[in-house]
Design a protein around this motif. Sequence first.
Motif, PDB file in Angstrom:
ATOM      1  N   ARG A  29       1.452 -10.911 -15.515  1.00  0.00           N
ATOM      2  CA  ARG A  29       1.668 -10.424 -14.156  1.00  0.00           C
ATOM      3  C   ARG A  29       2.884 -11.040 -13.481  1.00  0.00           C
ATOM      4  O   ARG A  29       3.288 -10.571 -12.424  1.00  0.00           O
ATOM      5  CB  ARG A  29       0.453 -10.733 -13.303  1.00  0.00           C
ATOM      6  N   CYS A  39      13.012  -5.898  -0.289  1.00  0.00           N
ATOM      7  CA  CYS A  39      11.624  -5.618  -0.676  1.00  0.00           C
ATOM      8  C   CYS A  39      11.466  -4.162  -1.134  1.00  0.00           C
ATOM      9  O   CYS A  39      12.022  -3.249  -0.524  1.00  0.00           O
ATOM     10  CB  CYS A  39      10.715  -5.900   0.512  1.00  0.00           C
ATOM     11  N   GLU A  41       8.776  -2.397  -0.912  1.00  0.00           N
ATOM     12  CA  GLU A  41       7.896  -1.636  -0.035  1.00  0.00           C
ATOM     13  C   GLU A  41       8.452  -1.427   1.364  1.00  0.00           C
ATOM     14  O   GLU A  41       8.371  -0.336   1.907  1.00  0.00           O
ATOM     15  CB  GLU A  41       6.524  -2.305   0.029  1.00  0.00           C
ATOM     16  N   LEU A  59       8.983  -8.270  -3.965  1.00  0.00           N
ATOM     17  CA  LEU A  59       8.380  -8.069  -2.653  1.00  0.00           C
ATOM     18  C   LEU A  59       8.704  -9.236  -1.732  1.00  0.00           C
ATOM     19  O   LEU A  59       8.827 -10.376  -2.185  1.00  0.00           O
ATOM     20  CB  LEU A  59       6.852  -7.953  -2.779  1.00  0.00           C
ATOM     21  N   CYS A  63       4.708  -8.600   2.304  1.00  0.00           N
ATOM     22  CA  CYS A  63       4.193  -7.555   1.415  1.00  0.00           C
ATOM     23  C   CYS A  63       3.466  -8.167   0.218  1.00  0.00           C
ATOM     24  O   CYS A  63       2.454  -7.629  -0.249  1.00  0.00           O
ATOM     25  CB  CYS A  63       5.323  -6.652   0.952  1.00  0.00           C
ATOM     26  N   GLN A  64       3.954  -9.302  -0.295  1.00  0.00           N
ATOM     27  CA  GLN A  64       3.292  -9.969  -1.417  1.00  0.00           C
ATOM     28  C   GLN A  64       1.911 -10.469  -1.011  1.00  0.00           C
ATOM     29  O   GLN A  64       0.948 -10.340  -1.767  1.00  0.00           O
ATOM     30  CB  GLN A  64       4.134 -11.138  -1.926  1.00  0.00           C
ATOM     31  N   GLN A  66      -0.017  -9.186   1.308  1.00  0.00           N
ATOM     32  CA  GLN A  66      -0.875  -8.009   1.416  1.00  0.00           C
ATOM     33  C   GLN A  66      -1.279  -7.505   0.037  1.00  0.00           C
ATOM     34  O   GLN A  66      -2.433  -7.156  -0.194  1.00  0.00           O
ATOM     35  CB  GLN A  66      -0.175  -6.900   2.205  1.00  0.00           C
ATOM     36  N   HIS A  67      -0.336  -7.491  -0.888  1.00  0.00           N
ATOM     37  CA  HIS A  67      -0.610  -7.061  -2.255  1.00  0.00           C
ATOM     38  C   HIS A  67      -1.660  -7.965  -2.909  1.00  0.00           C
ATOM     39  O   HIS A  67      -2.591  -7.485  -3.560  1.00  0.00           O
ATOM     40  CB  HIS A  67       0.687  -7.075  -3.061  1.00  0.00           C
ATOM     41  N   ASP A  68      -1.522  -9.280  -2.733  1.00  0.00           N
ATOM     42  CA  ASP A  68      -2.481 -10.227  -3.301  1.00  0.00           C
ATOM     43  C   ASP A  68      -3.863 -10.059  -2.690  1.00  0.00           C
ATOM     44  O   ASP A  68      -4.878 -10.128  -3.391  1.00  0.00           O
ATOM     45  CB  ASP A  68      -1.997 -11.665  -3.102  1.00  0.00           C
ATOM     46  N   ASP A  70      -5.110  -7.296  -1.353  1.00  0.00           N
ATOM     47  CA  ASP A  70      -5.667  -6.035  -1.855  1.00  0.00           C
ATOM     48  C   ASP A  70      -6.182  -6.198  -3.275  1.00  0.00           C
ATOM     49  O   ASP A  70      -7.239  -5.681  -3.629  1.00  0.00           O
ATOM     50  CB  ASP A  70      -4.618  -4.930  -1.811  1.00  0.00           C
ATOM     51  N   GLU A  71      -5.439  -6.910  -4.088  1.00  0.00           N
ATOM     52  CA  GLU A  71      -5.838  -7.114  -5.484  1.00  0.00           C
ATOM     53  C   GLU A  71      -7.092  -7.968  -5.585  1.00  0.00           C
ATOM     54  O   GLU A  71      -7.970  -7.705  -6.401  1.00  0.00           O
ATOM     55  CB  GLU A  71      -4.692  -7.767  -6.250  1.00  0.00           C
TER      56      GLU A  71
END
Length: 88
Positions: A29, A39, A41, A59, A63-64, A66-68, A70-71
């Motif tokens: 990953r 970025c 996004e 990112l 944004c990173q 938020q991505h983390d 969500d994951e």
Amino acid sequence: MATGWAGDGAVQDQIDATVCDAIRRARSRLPQGPGRSHCEECEAPIPDARRAALPGVRLCVACQEQHDADEAAVTGYNRRGSKDSQLR
């Protein structure tokens, strides 16, 4: 001491294999290749310090995060119900 059909050290071998798989998955990953200056996004500029610290970054920090988040919500891994947690 062997129990049932499992050989000596079988439990430790299973734990080692689980840890190795997790390490392999985490390494896969990691960002690779050239990083971006903005970025993917939100098109915000990515600071030079972040790009130097994380080669291949794509990112911005917001944004990173938020991505983390969500994951983490999607993984659904129940450590308490896993077989490894019962070995302790």
